[in-house]
Design a protein around this motif. Structure first.
Motif, PDB file in Angstrom:
ATOM      1  N   ASP A  24       0.811  -1.217   0.000  1.00  0.00           N
ATOM      2  CA  ASP A  24       0.000   0.000   0.000  1.00  0.00           C
ATOM      3  C   ASP A  24       0.846   1.270   0.000  1.00  0.00           C
ATOM      4  OD1 ASP A  24       0.953  -0.387   2.588  1.00  0.00           O
ATOM      5  OD2 ASP A  24      -0.830   0.488   3.538  1.00  0.00           O
ATOM      6  N   ARG A  25       2.164   1.127  -0.268  1.00  0.00           N
ATOM      7  CA  ARG A  25       3.058   2.286  -0.315  1.00  0.00           C
ATOM      8  C   ARG A  25       3.845   2.255  -1.633  1.00  0.00           C
ATOM      9  NH1 ARG A  25       6.324   2.829   5.150  1.00  0.00           N
ATOM     10  NH2 ARG A  25       6.789   4.845   4.176  1.00  0.00           N
ATOM     11  N   PRO A  26       3.208   2.641  -2.725  1.00  0.00           N
ATOM     12  CA  PRO A  26       3.849   2.537  -4.042  1.00  0.00           C
ATOM     13  C   PRO A  26       5.199   3.247  -4.129  1.00  0.00           C
ATOM     14  CG  PRO A  26       1.511   2.986  -4.296  1.00  0.00           C
ATOM     15  CD  PRO A  26       1.805   3.107  -2.833  1.00  0.00           C
ATOM     16  N   SER A  27       5.352   4.384  -3.453  1.00  0.00           N
ATOM     17  CA  SER A  27       6.633   5.083  -3.521  1.00  0.00           C
ATOM     18  C   SER A  27       7.745   4.249  -2.908  1.00  0.00           C
ATOM     19  CB  SER A  27       6.539   6.437  -2.808  1.00  0.00           C
ATOM     20  OG  SER A  27       6.262   6.272  -1.419  1.00  0.00           O
ATOM     21  N   VAL A  28       7.444   3.521  -1.839  1.00  0.00           N
ATOM     22  CA  VAL A  28       8.431   2.648  -1.204  1.00  0.00           C
ATOM     23  C   VAL A  28       8.727   1.456  -2.113  1.00  0.00           C
ATOM     24  CG1 VAL A  28       8.916   1.211   0.813  1.00  0.00           C
ATOM     25  CG2 VAL A  28       7.716   3.386   1.093  1.00  0.00           C
ATOM     26  N   VAL A  29       7.716   0.946  -2.775  1.00  0.00           N
ATOM     27  CA  VAL A  29       7.923  -0.163  -3.709  1.00  0.00           C
ATOM     28  C   VAL A  29       8.870   0.254  -4.827  1.00  0.00           C
ATOM     29  CG1 VAL A  29       6.814  -1.706  -5.363  1.00  0.00           C
ATOM     30  CG2 VAL A  29       5.698  -1.232  -3.170  1.00  0.00           C
ATOM     31  N   HIS A  30       8.663   1.433  -5.379  1.00  0.00           N
ATOM     32  CA  HIS A  30       9.525   1.894  -6.467  1.00  0.00           C
ATOM     33  C   HIS A  30      10.963   2.095  -5.991  1.00  0.00           C
ATOM     34  CE1 HIS A  30       6.746   2.318  -9.838  1.00  0.00           C
ATOM     35  NE2 HIS A  30       5.834   2.717  -8.969  1.00  0.00           N
ATOM     36  N   LYS A  31      11.148   2.549  -4.766  1.00  0.00           N
ATOM     37  CA  LYS A  31      12.505   2.656  -4.214  1.00  0.00           C
ATOM     38  C   LYS A  31      13.128   1.271  -4.069  1.00  0.00           C
ATOM     39  CE  LYS A  31      11.852   6.949  -1.612  1.00  0.00           C
ATOM     40  NZ  LYS A  31      11.778   7.548  -0.248  1.00  0.00           N
ATOM     41  N   ALA A  32      12.322   0.297  -3.640  1.00  0.00           N
ATOM     42  CA  ALA A  32      12.829  -1.070  -3.460  1.00  0.00           C
ATOM     43  C   ALA A  32      13.298  -1.656  -4.786  1.00  0.00           C
ATOM     44  CB  ALA A  32      11.746  -1.954  -2.848  1.00  0.00           C
TER      45      ALA A  32
END
Length: 287
Positions: A24-32
């Motif tokens: 539920d945190r797309p910005s964190v997913v993209h960083k990952a």
């Protein structure tokens, strides 16, 4: 059920780092996706609050709709298989071109794999089973050989500790060995270690990884990018190990039978196979 180790696609035996991120945190997913992790694990289960489950699924489906979203394969941990959300998770995600695998929580029997496969329809993605209960551990080999789409096992040690009432790592020794043996007997890659929950304790993480490597694990799941280089370093072959493996493989190339090296090491087919695995790890990107 299939014959042990038969008909299985090649196991991803050189993956060392698996990074969990909340769905539920797309910005964190993209960083990952840019973290250097070998696999990004988008979590729809424990890391997502009940009120955000639907959004997490929708955001993950959008991420994977047009193909792989980054250099690392993306796996998704769906919600509990015996709950109301898992079927919708699978039906929404299994057909998407960017999905590299489904991570199945709390698997208790091989029949659960078939349930997921039925939900997935004609395209069953690679499945990875988490053993998180006493029942799952006892049925580890049944699960490991339970469906041809199964690519790997792993332990979920937080839930397993709660189920067993275990208060120390030594209490999980049997479960860890059971998972490793079941995976190898089924022709799967060795399981990765479960997460080290203290992201600041890099020294403890390194010690734990060394113990896990000695026990037969391969790589580890992480919950923060700062853990990735520690895991990588712990599981990557040392220069001494690489040199020893190269010597074994070179000797085997000139003599197909068992032999002894000048330093006294005995070399047979099993030793050669282990040496080749070491060299495969040494050749992985970033090594």
């Amino acid at each position: 059920m299939r014959a042990p180790g038969a008909g299985r696609p090649a196991a991803p035996g050189t993956f060392l780092t698996w990074l969990y991120v909340p769905g539920d945190r797309p910005s964190v997913v993209h960083k990952a996706l840019r973290s250097g992790a070998d696999v990004v694990l988008v979590d729809l289960e424990d890391a997502v609050a009940p009120g955000r489950k639907a959004y997490a699924r929708e955001a993950t489906a959008e991420l994977l709709a047009d193909g792989p979203p980054g250099p690392a394969p993306v796996h998704v941990r769906i919600n509990a298989l015996d709950g109301p959300l898992a079927e919708d998770d699978v039906r929404a995600l299994a057909h998407l071109p960017g999905l590299a695998g489904l991570r199945l929580p709390k698997v208790g029997a091989a029949a659960w794999l078939h349930r997921v496969a039925a939900w997935a329809g004609p395209r069953v993605p690679p499945l990875y089973a988490l053993l998180e209960s006493a029942l799952g551990v006892e049925r580890a080999y049944e699960i490991a050989t339970g469906h041809p789409a199964l690519h790997g096992l792993a332990l979920g040690e937080a839930d397993l500790r709660a189920d067993l009432g275990v208060t120390s790592g030594s209490g999980l020794a049997y479960a860890r060995s059971r998972a490793i043996v079941a995976a190898r007997a089924a022709g799967l890659a060795p399981p990765p270690q479960s997460v080290h929950p203290d992201v600041r304790d890099t020294e403890g993480l390194a010690r734990s990884c060394a113990e896990g490597r000695a026990a037969g694990f391969l790589g580890r799941t992480a919950i923060h990018p700062r853990q990735l280089p520690v895991i990588e370093e712990a599981y990557r072959p040392t220069q001494a190990e690489i040199a020893a493996a190269e010597e074994v493989v070179a000797a085997a190339a000139t003599d197909a039978g068992a032999l002894a090296l000048p330093d006294g090491r005995f070399v047979d087919a099993a030793v050669v196979a282990a040496a080749r695995r070491t060299l495969d790890l040494a050749r992985r990107p970033g090594s």
